[in-house]
Design a protein around this motif. Structure first.
Motif, PDB file in Angstrom:
ATOM      1  N   PRO A  65       0.804  -1.234   0.000  1.00 44.26           N
ATOM      2  CA  PRO A  65       0.000   0.000   0.000  1.00 44.26           C
ATOM      3  C   PRO A  65       0.832   1.277   0.000  1.00 44.26           C
ATOM      4  O   PRO A  65       0.451   2.263  -0.605  1.00 44.26           O
ATOM      5  CB  PRO A  65      -0.820  -0.105   1.292  1.00 44.26           C
ATOM      6  CG  PRO A  65      -0.764  -1.527   1.690  1.00 44.26           C
ATOM      7  CD  PRO A  65       0.482  -2.117   1.100  1.00 44.26           C
ATOM      8  N   ASN A  66       1.986   1.273   0.653  1.00 44.68           N
ATOM      9  CA  ASN A  66       2.808   2.493   0.749  1.00 44.68           C
ATOM     10  C   ASN A  66       4.054   2.396  -0.114  1.00 44.68           C
ATOM     11  O   ASN A  66       5.096   2.957   0.226  1.00 44.68           O
ATOM     12  CB  ASN A  66       3.195   2.741   2.213  1.00 44.68           C
ATOM     13  CG  ASN A  66       1.980   2.994   3.069  1.00 44.68           C
ATOM     14  OD1 ASN A  66       1.025   3.611   2.621  1.00 44.68           O
ATOM     15  ND2 ASN A  66       2.008   2.495   4.291  1.00 44.68           N
ATOM     16  N   LEU A  67       3.980   1.711  -1.223  1.00 39.14           N
ATOM     17  CA  LEU A  67       5.127   1.518  -2.093  1.00 39.14           C
ATOM     18  C   LEU A  67       5.604   2.846  -2.673  1.00 39.14           C
ATOM     19  O   LEU A  67       4.806   3.612  -3.224  1.00 39.14           O
ATOM     20  CB  LEU A  67       4.783   0.566  -3.242  1.00 39.14           C
ATOM     21  CG  LEU A  67       5.876   0.348  -4.289  1.00 39.14           C
ATOM     22  CD1 LEU A  67       7.037  -0.429  -3.671  1.00 39.14           C
ATOM     23  CD2 LEU A  67       5.326  -0.378  -5.487  1.00 39.14           C
ATOM     24  N   ASP A  68       6.895   3.113  -2.553  1.00 41.28           N
ATOM     25  CA  ASP A  68       7.507   4.283  -3.188  1.00 41.28           C
ATOM     26  C   ASP A  68       7.986   3.811  -4.565  1.00 41.28           C
ATOM     27  O   ASP A  68       9.048   3.212  -4.700  1.00 41.28           O
ATOM     28  CB  ASP A  68       8.666   4.811  -2.344  1.00 41.28           C
ATOM     29  CG  ASP A  68       9.315   6.057  -2.946  1.00 41.28           C
ATOM     30  OD1 ASP A  68       8.916   6.471  -4.063  1.00 41.28           O
ATOM     31  OD2 ASP A  68      10.220   6.605  -2.302  1.00 41.28           O
ATOM     32  N   TYR A  69       7.180   4.052  -5.569  1.00 45.42           N
ATOM     33  CA  TYR A  69       7.436   3.530  -6.903  1.00 45.42           C
ATOM     34  C   TYR A  69       8.789   3.988  -7.441  1.00 45.42           C
ATOM     35  O   TYR A  69       9.545   3.201  -7.989  1.00 45.42           O
ATOM     36  CB  TYR A  69       6.314   3.940  -7.856  1.00 45.42           C
ATOM     37  CG  TYR A  69       6.595   3.559  -9.295  1.00 45.42           C
ATOM     38  CD1 TYR A  69       6.487   2.238  -9.710  1.00 45.42           C
ATOM     39  CD2 TYR A  69       6.988   4.513 -10.222  1.00 45.42           C
ATOM     40  CE1 TYR A  69       6.764   1.875 -11.016  1.00 45.42           C
ATOM     41  CE2 TYR A  69       7.268   4.169 -11.524  1.00 45.42           C
ATOM     42  CZ  TYR A  69       7.147   2.844 -11.913  1.00 45.42           C
ATOM     43  OH  TYR A  69       7.432   2.490 -13.210  1.00 45.42           O
ATOM     44  N   LYS A  70       9.097   5.266  -7.290  1.00 40.46           N
ATOM     45  CA  LYS A  70      10.359   5.792  -7.826  1.00 40.46           C
ATOM     46  C   LYS A  70      11.561   5.141  -7.150  1.00 40.46           C
ATOM     47  O   LYS A  70      12.536   4.785  -7.816  1.00 40.46           O
ATOM     48  CB  LYS A  70      10.426   7.310  -7.680  1.00 40.46           C
ATOM     49  CG  LYS A  70       9.491   8.030  -8.624  1.00 40.46           C
ATOM     50  CD  LYS A  70       9.640   9.531  -8.512  1.00 40.46           C
ATOM     51  CE  LYS A  70       8.707  10.218  -9.496  1.00 40.46           C
ATOM     52  NZ  LYS A  70       8.841  11.663  -9.457  1.00 40.46           N
ATOM     53  N   ALA A  71      11.497   4.960  -5.836  1.00 39.67           N
ATOM     54  CA  ALA A  71      12.605   4.321  -5.113  1.00 39.67           C
ATOM     55  C   ALA A  71      12.741   2.856  -5.542  1.00 39.67           C
ATOM     56  O   ALA A  71      13.855   2.355  -5.758  1.00 39.67           O
ATOM     57  CB  ALA A  71      12.389   4.412  -3.613  1.00 39.67           C
TER      58      ALA A  71
END
Length: 82
Positions: A65-71
């Motif tokens: 749910p809290n995935l940092d896509y860019k990272a």
């Protein structure tokens, strides 16, 4: 029940629309009715507008749910090329 409707449309547009309708074996009334129906019919979900091969993929991938896509992308790229 069909009802007669009078429209005022530029002659050039009418001629092009008639040619289009004839080349697609449809009547001009049918084209206009289909267009108006598409404008006035609410779309319930994106599944209705996506091609079947794309909508079949829907739900195939789940992410945190809290995935940092860019990272995550940066990390994946570094692993691949470094």
């Amino acid at each position: 029940m069909n009802t007669k409707l009078t429209l005022s449309i530029e002659q050039e547009i009418i001629e092009k629309a008639k040619m289009y309708a004839k080349s697609n074996n449809r009547s001009l009334s049918d084209l206009i009715e289909s267009y108006l129906r598409s404008l006035t019919t609410p779309v319930s979900s994106h599944e209705d507008t996506l091609p079947s091969n794309i909508s079949a993929l829907q739900g195939a991938f789940t992410a945190e749910p809290n995935l940092d896509y860019k990272a995550a992308l940066r990390e994946r790229t570094e692993k691949k090329y470094l």
